[in-house]
Motif scaffolding. Sequence first.
Motif, PDB file in Angstrom:
ATOM      1  N   LEU A  79      15.347  -0.895  17.467  1.00 49.19           N
ATOM      2  CA  LEU A  79      16.087   0.047  18.306  1.00 49.19           C
ATOM      3  C   LEU A  79      15.481  -0.306  19.753  1.00 49.19           C
ATOM      4  O   LEU A  79      14.153  -0.449  19.659  1.00 49.19           O
ATOM      5  N   ASN A  80      16.162  -0.039  20.542  1.00 44.22           N
ATOM      6  CA  ASN A  80      15.815  -0.271  21.873  1.00 44.22           C
ATOM      7  C   ASN A  80      15.546   1.019  22.792  1.00 44.22           C
ATOM      8  O   ASN A  80      14.903   1.000  23.622  1.00 44.22           O
ATOM      9  N   SER A  81      16.060   2.274  22.400  1.00 47.17           N
ATOM     10  CA  SER A  81      16.054   3.620  23.078  1.00 47.17           C
ATOM     11  C   SER A  81      14.808   3.989  23.141  1.00 47.17           C
ATOM     12  O   SER A  81      14.018   3.909  22.112  1.00 47.17           O
ATOM     13  N   ASP A  82      14.249   4.815  24.170  1.00 49.60           N
ATOM     14  CA  ASP A  82      13.195   5.595  23.873  1.00 49.60           C
ATOM     15  C   ASP A  82      13.334   6.917  22.870  1.00 49.60           C
ATOM     16  O   ASP A  82      14.342   7.226  22.693  1.00 49.60           O
ATOM     17  N   TYR A  83      11.893   7.066  22.499  1.00 51.85           N
ATOM     18  CA  TYR A  83      11.868   7.975  21.348  1.00 51.85           C
ATOM     19  C   TYR A  83      12.631   7.787  20.049  1.00 51.85           C
ATOM     20  O   TYR A  83      12.678   8.777  19.287  1.00 51.85           O
ATOM     21  N   ILE A  84      12.749   6.649  19.752  1.00 54.46           N
ATOM     22  CA  ILE A  84      13.342   6.299  18.421  1.00 54.46           C
ATOM     23  C   ILE A  84      12.684   5.194  17.769  1.00 54.46           C
ATOM     24  O   ILE A  84      12.139   4.386  18.178  1.00 54.46           O
ATOM     25  N   SER A  85      12.443   5.709  16.428  1.00 57.99           N
ATOM     26  CA  SER A  85      11.327   4.755  15.486  1.00 57.99           C
ATOM     27  C   SER A  85      12.527   4.748  14.294  1.00 57.99           C
ATOM     28  O   SER A  85      13.285   5.532  13.829  1.00 57.99           O
ATOM     29  N   ASP A  86      11.964   3.574  13.639  1.00 51.74           N
ATOM     30  CA  ASP A  86      13.116   3.283  12.663  1.00 51.74           C
ATOM     31  C   ASP A  86      12.243   3.767  11.218  1.00 51.74           C
ATOM     32  O   ASP A  86      11.403   3.372  10.757  1.00 51.74           O
ATOM     33  N   TRP A  87      12.768   4.680  10.747  1.00 52.52           N
ATOM     34  CA  TRP A  87      12.233   5.398   9.402  1.00 52.52           C
ATOM     35  C   TRP A  87      12.460   4.537   8.130  1.00 52.52           C
ATOM     36  O   TRP A  87      12.122   4.939   6.926  1.00 52.52           O
ATOM     37  N   GLY A  88      13.364   3.487   8.401  1.00 57.41           N
ATOM     38  CA  GLY A  88      13.552   2.845   7.166  1.00 57.41           C
ATOM     39  C   GLY A  88      12.479   1.501   6.772  1.00 57.41           C
ATOM     40  O   GLY A  88      12.696   0.892   5.890  1.00 57.41           O
ATOM     41  N   LEU A  89      11.515   1.837   7.525  1.00 58.31           N
ATOM     42  CA  LEU A  89      10.359   0.495   7.423  1.00 58.31           C
ATOM     43  C   LEU A  89       9.216   1.285   6.690  1.00 58.31           C
ATOM     44  O   LEU A  89       8.851   2.162   7.181  1.00 58.31           O
ATOM     45  N   TYR A  90       8.674   0.552   5.449  1.00 58.87           N
ATOM     46  CA  TYR A  90       7.600   1.310   4.981  1.00 58.87           C
ATOM     47  C   TYR A  90       6.358   0.176   4.883  1.00 58.87           C
ATOM     48  O   TYR A  90       6.833  -1.066   4.733  1.00 58.87           O
ATOM     49  N   THR A  91       5.367   0.690   5.118  1.00 60.31           N
ATOM     50  CA  THR A  91       4.174  -0.066   4.859  1.00 60.31           C
ATOM     51  C   THR A  91       3.587  -0.106   3.362  1.00 60.31           C
ATOM     52  O   THR A  91       3.493   0.852   2.913  1.00 60.31           O
ATOM     53  N   ASP A  92       3.351  -1.397   2.925  1.00 61.07           N
ATOM     54  CA  ASP A  92       2.768  -1.387   1.374  1.00 61.07           C
ATOM     55  C   ASP A  92       1.084  -1.297   1.863  1.00 61.07           C
ATOM     56  O   ASP A  92       0.597  -2.040   2.514  1.00 61.07           O
ATOM     57  N   PHE A  93       0.497  -0.305   1.331  1.00 60.21           N
ATOM     58  CA  PHE A  93      -0.775  -0.248   1.616  1.00 60.21           C
ATOM     59  C   PHE A  93      -1.867  -1.171   1.158  1.00 60.21           C
ATOM     60  O   PHE A  93      -2.726  -1.509   1.647  1.00 60.21           O
ATOM     61  N   ASP A  94      -1.513  -1.929  -0.090  1.00 60.48           N
ATOM     62  CA  ASP A  94      -2.262  -2.740  -0.601  1.00 60.48           C
ATOM     63  C   ASP A  94      -2.257  -4.130   0.269  1.00 60.48           C
ATOM     64  O   ASP A  94      -3.423  -4.931   0.412  1.00 60.48           O
ATOM     65  N   THR A  95      -0.908  -4.102   0.614  1.00 61.68           N
ATOM     66  CA  THR A  95      -0.727  -5.769   1.548  1.00 61.68           C
ATOM     67  C   THR A  95      -0.647  -5.742   2.726  1.00 61.68           C
ATOM     68  O   THR A  95      -0.772  -6.447   3.748  1.00 61.68           O
ATOM     69  N   GLY A  96      -0.224  -4.511   3.242  1.00 63.69           N
ATOM     70  CA  GLY A  96      -0.077  -4.238   4.802  1.00 63.69           C
ATOM     71  C   GLY A  96       1.231  -4.808   5.098  1.00 63.69           C
ATOM     72  O   GLY A  96       1.666  -4.756   6.258  1.00 63.69           O
ATOM     73  N   ILE A  97       2.250  -5.377   4.218  1.00 61.17           N
ATOM     74  CA  ILE A  97       3.444  -5.982   4.538  1.00 61.17           C
ATOM     75  C   ILE A  97       4.266  -4.568   4.740  1.00 61.17           C
ATOM     76  O   ILE A  97       4.473  -3.721   3.938  1.00 61.17           O
ATOM     77  N   VAL A  98       5.272  -4.902   5.702  1.00 58.84           N
ATOM     78  CA  VAL A  98       6.407  -4.024   6.079  1.00 58.84           C
ATOM     79  C   VAL A  98       7.616  -4.407   5.731  1.00 58.84           C
ATOM     80  O   VAL A  98       8.068  -5.461   5.780  1.00 58.84           O
ATOM     81  N   THR A  99       8.204  -3.448   4.862  1.00 58.09           N
ATOM     82  CA  THR A  99       9.414  -3.859   4.190  1.00 58.09           C
ATOM     83  C   THR A  99      10.478  -2.979   4.532  1.00 58.09           C
ATOM     84  O   THR A  99      10.303  -1.610   4.775  1.00 58.09           O
ATOM     85  N   ARG A 100      11.818  -3.504   4.665  1.00 60.69           N
ATOM     86  CA  ARG A 100      12.846  -2.345   5.189  1.00 60.69           C
ATOM     87  C   ARG A 100      13.565  -2.124   3.951  1.00 60.69           C
ATOM     88  O   ARG A 100      13.968  -2.804   3.006  1.00 60.69           O
ATOM     89  N   LYS A 101      13.981  -0.690   3.924  1.00 60.27           N
ATOM     90  CA  LYS A 101      14.575   0.025   2.677  1.00 60.27           C
ATOM     91  C   LYS A 101      15.849   0.799   3.358  1.00 60.27           C
ATOM     92  O   LYS A 101      15.793   1.092   4.484  1.00 60.27           O
ATOM     93  N   SER A 102      16.501   1.326   2.499  1.00 60.54           N
ATOM     94  CA  SER A 102      17.766   2.222   2.836  1.00 60.54           C
ATOM     95  C   SER A 102      16.989   3.297   3.582  1.00 60.54           C
ATOM     96  O   SER A 102      16.029   3.998   2.990  1.00 60.54           O
ATOM     97  N   LYS A 103      17.767   3.751   4.671  1.00 58.25           N
ATOM     98  CA  LYS A 103      17.520   5.023   5.434  1.00 58.25           C
ATOM     99  C   LYS A 103      17.824   6.309   4.573  1.00 58.25           C
ATOM    100  O   LYS A 103      19.082   6.460   4.251  1.00 58.25           O
TER     101      LYS A 103
END
Length: 450
Positions: A93-117
Amino acid sequence: MESRLALHHIEIGTNDSKRTLRQFTSLFQFRLLATRNTDECSQWVLQTGTAVLLVTELHEPDCKNPSHECHQHHVQDSSSPSFYTDTDNRSVLNSDYISDWGLYTDFDTGIVTRKSKIDSVFNIALEVKNVEKVVNQTQRKGGEILRYPKTLSDENGHITYAVIRSCVGNVVHTLINSSNYTGTFLPGFINVDNQNVWPNMTDSESSSMLTNFDHITYACPVGVSHSILEWYERCFGMKRFLINRDEDLSEGFVVKESDIGMRLMAMEYWHCAEVGLTLPANNISTPTVKIVIAEPLPGQGPNQVETFIKQHYGPGVQHIGLHTGEIFSTVKLLQKRGVDFIHPPPAYYSEVGKLTEIHHVGESLEVLKAHGILLDAEADAESYCEGKGKVRYLMQMFTKPIFDRDTFFVEVIQRCGATGFGAGNIKALWRAVQAFLDDKTQIEAKTNTS
């Protein structure tokens, strides 16, 4: 005089803006303050008292939805480019004030994965006095910066903001310094004339409604509470807040019975922190930020926290507490508007000591029971000397899930000197919510087999 961290706003990402807006305006009586449309999203700013919600709906990439205007309001940009490109699951996303809520952080690994919004409360935006300082602190402590400090301005002044990914699921934190901005919300948003928005809402109704955000609760997997507390202390300077004076410092507040197994821990902003998450002293009336972490106990089996995590695709904001100065009239009005509340088991009001507790604080059993309102007096309640019965207590009620999944709900809470979260009501709430979920599962099963 001490300074405090403040909530600037809480953001909801939605796939059905009409439904979400109706929930919070028609039912909860939030007022529409401002709107913003870009090629990538439509946004609405809602407010009740000092509580501000930002509702965001993303457009399709080609923005062919005829109900949306695809144009960018003029905002002066004084910094470098924005979000990451589409590599290793970072935001596109390029616009201001927009974050992607379909990205989730795995707490154990720190890996960020995309899931359905899905509809989700995902952005806890914080007002700070030094955005750059907080960003530098977070980066030094291992936090991920999604957007580095950026300044935006319009005819009402300027703001500086940045975005940090939290360690909890899809939760992010927008950091904002708006001390040099006099507009309604943020640069780029257009004010809405409220005179014609809710003409059927009277002043008496408005005055008895919801006044501010009280707390935020995360639903998290087994065994991560201490690590989450450590992340927020390391990056934001937050400190442990005991839910109950009998709470074990290492174990947290644990509720364990044959049908209940949950651990709660809480944190708030530590006023002496040197991270920079503070407002000028003249904002002392602004409530501090309190976050509660709820996790199931090992071996608990199917339960409402795990139901949230499964249907939400990961940890996240399970509920927000909205404070009211008069819970009876507020709940009555919300029920009249169509808000569905979860009522405690009938036996709750006849539990050993509950009737004595209710009478001791000076409230009416009949009125509480009629509305389904829970009451909890704090263990050291005798030290309070301002409320009814000269004790410290709170009253609370919980809605059914707000979205189309069994995830997010709202708590309505009135504090009469109490600082906790209704520790004495947790068993009743757990059983009431579990009964609702079990009944819903049975109805769905029958529907699918018919």
